[in-house]
Enzyme design. Structure first.
Site, short mmCIF file in Angstrom:
data_model
loop_
_atom_site.label_atom_id
_atom_site.label_comp_id
_atom_site.label_asym_id
_atom_site.label_seq_id
_atom_site.Cartn_x
_atom_site.Cartn_y
_atom_site.Cartn_z
N ASN A 1 -0.11 4.33 -0.66
CA ASN A 1 -0.88 5.54 -0.36
C ASN A 1 -0.63 6.64 -1.39
OD1 ASN A 1 -2.48 4.87 1.85
ND2 ASN A 1 -0.77 5.14 3.26
N ASP B 1 0.88 -1.17 0.00
CA ASP B 1 0.00 0.00 0.00
C ASP B 1 0.91 1.22 0.00
OD1 ASP B 1 -1.64 2.15 0.59
OD2 ASP B 1 -2.45 1.30 2.42
#
Length: 152
Positions: free
Chosen positions: A31, A29
């Protein structure tokens, strides 16, 4: 930075074991949606000093700084419309970056449809335990690396 560590580790491995085939896989992840610098750095090996991300927060403007690396990666699953799907946000934040010179994608597990994700409003839900959609891809070394004669 993670990419610098990967470059150093790869260089060490190749210098200590030149006969070994080493490929990079970096996943998680991040972001960061595809239009931002994290994705650009991973896939183009460079963020120029005038990239908009350097001035995205007026209190923390970064000037005269660029980043580059030598890893040749691309996203094994592409850039799906969303890997994170909540009530207030839906976009692609997660990636499996692979060494495009040494690895091929054999298949990518299909993503759920937007209708399936909206069935319980958003993620997480009773059918999906995370607010992120799992990225799953089968990857393998390129055929020329698997050849008994080695690289051509």
């Amino acid at each position: 930075m993670c990419i610098a560590y990967l470059e150093q580790t790869l260089a060490t491995e190749v210098s200590e074991r030149p006969e070994t085939k080493v490929a990079t896989v970096l996943c998680g992840d991040f972001n960061s949606t595809p239009e931002f610098g994290v994705y650009q750095l991973a896939t183009t090996q460079y963020i120029p000093d005038d990239h908009p991300d350097w001035s995205s927060n007026e209190d923390e403007v970064v000037k005269g700084f660029s980043l580059r690396h030598s890893l040749q990666m691309h996203s094994a699953c592409g850039t799906p419309p969303f890997t994170n799907f909540t009530a207030g946000f839906a976009d692609c934040l997660d990636y499996i970056f692979i060494d495009r010179t040494m690895l091929d994608v054999q298949q990518v597990i299909p993503f759920p449809s937007e209708e399936q994700l909206r069935e319980h409003v958003a993620l997480p839900s009773v059918t999906m335990a995370s607010d992120h959609i799992a990225l799953v891809a089968d990857i393998r070394f390129k055929d020329w690396l698997l050849s008994p004669n080695g690289p051509h």
